[in-house]
Motif scaffolding. Structure first.
Motif, PDB file in Angstrom:
ATOM      1  N   TRP A  33       0.825  -1.214   0.000  1.00  0.00           N
ATOM      2  CA  TRP A  33       0.000   0.000   0.000  1.00  0.00           C
ATOM      3  C   TRP A  33       0.854   1.255   0.000  1.00  0.00           C
ATOM      4  N   VAL A  34       1.935   1.258   0.805  1.00  0.00           N
ATOM      5  CA  VAL A  34       2.833   2.416   0.846  1.00  0.00           C
ATOM      6  C   VAL A  34       3.463   2.645  -0.519  1.00  0.00           C
ATOM      7  N   GLY A  35       3.931   1.544  -1.158  1.00  0.00           N
ATOM      8  CA  GLY A  35       4.564   1.698  -2.470  1.00  0.00           C
ATOM      9  C   GLY A  35       3.616   2.216  -3.534  1.00  0.00           C
ATOM     10  N   LEU A  36       2.362   1.802  -3.480  1.00  0.00           N
ATOM     11  CA  LEU A  36       1.399   2.220  -4.498  1.00  0.00           C
ATOM     12  C   LEU A  36       0.873   3.633  -4.269  1.00  0.00           C
ATOM     13  N   THR A  37       0.863   4.074  -3.032  1.00  0.00           N
ATOM     14  CA  THR A  37       0.298   5.397  -2.734  1.00  0.00           C
ATOM     15  C   THR A  37       1.352   6.497  -2.611  1.00  0.00           C
ATOM     16  N   MET A  38       2.625   6.160  -2.741  1.00  0.00           N
ATOM     17  CA  MET A  38       3.655   7.202  -2.692  1.00  0.00           C
ATOM     18  C   MET A  38       3.531   8.122  -3.897  1.00  0.00           C
ATOM     19  N   PRO A  39       3.549   9.450  -3.677  1.00  0.00           N
ATOM     20  CA  PRO A  39       3.398  10.389  -4.810  1.00  0.00           C
ATOM     21  C   PRO A  39       4.701  10.522  -5.606  1.00  0.00           C
ATOM     22  N   ILE A  40       4.957   9.543  -6.460  1.00  0.00           N
ATOM     23  CA  ILE A  40       6.175   9.537  -7.262  1.00  0.00           C
ATOM     24  C   ILE A  40       5.829   9.974  -8.686  1.00  0.00           C
ATOM     25  N   ASP A  41       6.511  11.000  -9.155  1.00  0.00           N
ATOM     26  CA  ASP A  41       6.344  11.470 -10.536  1.00  0.00           C
ATOM     27  C   ASP A  41       7.381  10.750 -11.403  1.00  0.00           C
ATOM     28  N   TRP A  42       6.933   9.687 -12.087  1.00  0.00           N
ATOM     29  CA  TRP A  42       7.880   8.872 -12.849  1.00  0.00           C
ATOM     30  C   TRP A  42       8.454   9.621 -14.038  1.00  0.00           C
ATOM     31  N   ASN A  43       7.726  10.583 -14.589  1.00  0.00           N
ATOM     32  CA  ASN A  43       8.286  11.397 -15.675  1.00  0.00           C
ATOM     33  C   ASN A  43       9.463  12.227 -15.172  1.00  0.00           C
ATOM     34  N   ARG A  44       9.304  12.775 -13.965  1.00  0.00           N
ATOM     35  CA  ARG A  44      10.397  13.561 -13.395  1.00  0.00           C
ATOM     36  C   ARG A  44      11.582  12.655 -13.048  1.00  0.00           C
ATOM     37  N   VAL A  45      11.282  11.432 -12.605  1.00  0.00           N
ATOM     38  CA  VAL A  45      12.370  10.487 -12.333  1.00  0.00           C
ATOM     39  C   VAL A  45      13.140  10.182 -13.610  1.00  0.00           C
ATOM     40  N   ALA A  46      12.420   9.991 -14.716  1.00  0.00           N
ATOM     41  CA  ALA A  46      13.092   9.705 -15.989  1.00  0.00           C
ATOM     42  C   ALA A  46      13.939  10.892 -16.435  1.00  0.00           C
ATOM     43  N   GLU A  47      13.418  12.106 -16.248  1.00  0.00           N
ATOM     44  CA  GLU A  47      14.207  13.292 -16.589  1.00  0.00           C
ATOM     45  C   GLU A  47      15.420  13.416 -15.674  1.00  0.00           C
ATOM     46  N   GLY A  48      15.245  13.000 -14.405  1.00  0.00           N
ATOM     47  CA  GLY A  48      16.353  13.089 -13.458  1.00  0.00           C
ATOM     48  C   GLY A  48      17.517  12.195 -13.830  1.00  0.00           C
ATOM     49  N   LEU A  49      17.236  11.067 -14.489  1.00  0.00           N
ATOM     50  CA  LEU A  49      18.335  10.201 -14.916  1.00  0.00           C
ATOM     51  C   LEU A  49      19.244  10.916 -15.904  1.00  0.00           C
ATOM     52  N   GLY A  50      18.631  11.695 -16.777  1.00  0.00           N
ATOM     53  CA  GLY A  50      19.442  12.468 -17.716  1.00  0.00           C
ATOM     54  C   GLY A  50      20.255  13.542 -17.019  1.00  0.00           C
ATOM     55  N   ARG A  51      19.638  14.227 -16.038  1.00  0.00           N
ATOM     56  CA  ARG A  51      20.376  15.247 -15.282  1.00  0.00           C
ATOM     57  C   ARG A  51      21.505  14.609 -14.482  1.00  0.00           C
ATOM     58  N   ALA A  52      21.243  13.427 -13.911  1.00  0.00           N
ATOM     59  CA  ALA A  52      22.295  12.741 -13.162  1.00  0.00           C
ATOM     60  C   ALA A  52      23.466  12.401 -14.073  1.00  0.00           C
ATOM     61  N   GLY A  53      23.157  12.003 -15.320  1.00  0.00           N
ATOM     62  CA  GLY A  53      24.234  11.712 -16.268  1.00  0.00           C
ATOM     63  C   GLY A  53      25.082  12.940 -16.545  1.00  0.00           C
ATOM     64  N   ARG A  54      24.431  14.109 -16.687  1.00  0.00           N
ATOM     65  CA  ARG A  54      25.194  15.340 -16.927  1.00  0.00           C
ATOM     66  C   ARG A  54      26.037  15.712 -15.712  1.00  0.00           C
TER      67      ARG A  54
END
Length: 264
Positions: A33-54
């Motif tokens: 339940w905790v994992g499903l209800t956490m407010p995670i923005d997966w689009n922002r996570v995907a963008e963050g991978l690119g920023r982490a690479g830079r």
């Protein structure tokens, strides 16, 4: 033919199988339940991978060109850690005696325990933010923060050691008519001194690590230098600072470990 031997099996943590499976299924359901209800923005996570690479791309190779600034920040962290350890340990000793059930009256005991609980209730970063707001940016806020942090740990551990002492020596001193401070000096302090030395060394090592964290919120030290490097997008210099922090902590951990072994 001899009968087979009964093999010992460790009893389960919860003997009742129904209750045991209910707890296990309840824990699985809760974490799901905790994992499903956490407010995670997966689009922002995907963008963050690119920023982490830079970021990582700009961090290699690390830059040590401004070594003077790096050394100044580290020395400031070392000063913060030493002053905070000295102040925290000195304050922790009377608080520990106040918090020991076997040597303090009940009202004093509850007061001492309340001080320890308050000191342990907040993360050093939260305390650092409060002191930065109170006394301004700089190492003084870091020293005050780590003094509170030291009291929360050292006073608690020392109070527990006082409660474990051989009380026969204390009773013998009291029966001989020794005053209170003489009893402390000759019956209690010799029994807790090895633990006190070990706690002091450990807390110095811990404060050196914590000084790098509280500096990020403006409490001085190498953490402030690291935060400024990230703010200027100097990722290569930030990596150099991080490497120095890790190296210093490894060395301090090894040295403190050797010292603690020698005093035990």
């Amino acid at each position: 033919m001899s009968a087979p031997r009964d093999t010992w099996k460790r009893p389960p943590f919860i003997a009742n199988p129904v209750l045991r499976w209910a707890v296990i299924l309840g824990a699985i359901a809760y974490f799901g339940w905790v994992g499903l209800t956490m407010p995670i923005d997966w689009n922002r996570v995907a963008e963050g991978l690119g920023r982490a690479g830079r970021i990582f791309g700009g961090a290699f190779p690390p830059s040590f060109e401004r070594s003077g600034l790096l050394i100044d920040g580290f020395l400031e962290s070392l000063k913060i850690a030493i002053l905070a350890t000295a102040g925290g340990v000195l304050l922790s000793i009377p608080i520990a005696f106040m918090s020991a059930r076997n040597v303090a009256p009940k009202p004093i005991f509850y007061l001492g325990r309340a001080i320890i609980i308050v000191a342990r209730s907040f993360h050093p970063v939260i305390v650092a933010i409060l002191f930065v707001k109170a006394v301004g940016f700089g190492p003084f806020a870091g020293v005050l923060t780590l003094i509170v942090y030291s009291i929360g740990f050292v006073a608690k551990m020392l109070a527990e050691r006082i409660e474990e002492i051989d009380f026969g020596q204390v009773e013998a001193m009291r029966a001989a008519g020794a005053p209170y401070f003489s009893t402390l000096s000759y019956a209690i302090f010799p029994q807790i001194m090895p633990r006190q030395i070990g706690l002091t060394i450990y807390q110095l090592d811990s404060n050196l690590r914590a000084s790098a964290v509280v500096g990020i919120v403006g409490a001085g030290g190498i953490g402030a230098t690291l935060a400024n490097a990230f703010g200027r997008y100097d990722y290569d210099f930030a990596l150099a600072i991080t490497m120095v922090i890790v190296g210093v902590i490894l060395v301090s951990e090894a040295v403190s470990g050797v010292i603690r072994k020698r005093i035990q």
